[in-house]
Design an enzyme around this catalytic site. Structure first.
Site, PDB file in Angstrom:
ATOM      1  N   HIS A   1      37.747  34.240  35.073  1.00  0.00           N
ATOM      2  CA  HIS A   1      38.544  33.023  34.921  1.00  0.00           C
ATOM      3  C   HIS A   1      37.853  31.878  35.654  1.00  0.00           C
ATOM      4  O   HIS A   1      37.183  32.100  36.678  1.00  0.00           O
ATOM      5  CB  HIS A   1      39.946  33.189  35.524  1.00  0.00           C
TER       6      HIS A   1
ATOM      7  N   CYS B   1      45.271  32.303  42.049  1.00  0.00           N
ATOM      8  CA  CYS B   1      45.869  33.164  41.020  1.00  0.00           C
ATOM      9  C   CYS B   1      47.371  33.324  41.222  1.00  0.00           C
ATOM     10  O   CYS B   1      48.121  33.455  40.256  1.00  0.00           O
ATOM     11  CB  CYS B   1      45.191  34.538  41.014  1.00  0.00           C
TER      12      CYS B   1
END
Length: 279
Positions: A178, A272
């Site tokens: 990511h 996150c």
């Protein structure tokens, strides 16, 4: 649309801005499958330690003066603690994540319901997008990652929905699956990133837009040290990223170290676990 480079002068004086975050408690957190290189189903997870570490992060945000809202966790969705992946909330709009792996697909409905209850009509993309994991706002633009999770075609959908320019950046190292594992937004004009995680073209684009970006070394990147949350002054980052913390101090930021080692077992850290609700 032409995007102008950010001014090259790196300011030393930083200022914090009150932020609005959403978080999901790790009530059901576990490593039950492996969908990124950090996950190992043979590794045991201490749920009490995971909750304590998460609570420490939430408490830190509150002590810094930020608003933190909670999204109710759902049984059977062990990765829901990684709230950043739930979507993108910018310019009064709410884009819901469309996950690449079926193990996480159920999270979309949970985050969409939360968005709707908070007055933002959920918008769905046709192509895979994994929320703020791959889409980070920097001032008036959005940096968007692709290569492992988010489909590049989703970038155009997001740009059209939000009415803002999107810069596509290709990720090439599966450990940094990511964008928020390889790049940190520090304020409206400043980023930090790990160059080897990006393609040549993406690195060139970042250097064009952010000539004074902080380039982080492998030792810090390898502990997900770039998975941070910044309010423009205070940068909440993984405690193990000590080199990056010193770089931040030298750039005028105030590093705030947090131990999220238990949640790192699922491939995530500070950012996150944090979905920013932009105005």
């Amino acid at each position: 649309m032409t995007i102008s480079p950010v001014a090259s002068a790196l300011p030393r004086a930083r200022s914090a801005r009150i932020r609005h975050y959403a978080m999901t408690p790790p009530t059901f957190f576990a490593v039950e499958y492996a969908i990124n290189p950090w996950m190992d189903t043979a590794t045991s997870v201490d749920p009490h330690r995971a909750m304590d570490q998460w609570e420490s992060l939430r408490r830190t945000y509150k002590e810094l003066g930020h608003t933190v809202e909670l999204v109710e966790p759902v049984a059977g969705l062990p990765d829901m603690v990684y709230a950043a992946n739930g979507g993108v909330l910018v310019n009064g709009k709410a884009i819901v994540a469309r996950f690449a792996f079926p193990q996480r697909a159920g999270e979309s409905a949970a985050y969409a319901e939360w968005m709707a209850r908070h007055g933002r009509e959920p918008v769905y993309t046709r192509h895979v997008n994994e929320g703020q994991g791959d889409m980070l706002v920097v001032g008036s633009i959005m940096l968007a990652g692709y290569g492992f999770r988010t489909d590049r075609r989703a970038h155009d959908e997001v740009a059209a929905t939000l009415g803002m320019p999107v810069v596509s950046l290709e990720l090439i190292d599966p450990r940094f699956y990511h964008l928020d594992t390889a790049l940190a937004v520090l304020d409206d004009t400043t980023i930090a990133y790990y160059p080897p995680a990006f393609s040549d073209e993406a690195r060139a684009r970042l250097r064009e837009l952010f000539p004074d970006a902080i380039e982080v070394g492998s030792a810090d990147a390898d502990v997900l040290g770039l998975n941070v949350v910044s309010d423009g002054l205070n940068v909440v980052l993984p405690a193990a990223a000590t080199g990056f913390a010193e770089q931040l101090r030298q750039a005028g930021f105030r590093p705030v170290a947090i131990d999220l080692s238990e949640l790192l077992k699922g491939g995530g850290s500070v950012k996150c676990c944090t979905l920013e609700v932009h105005p």
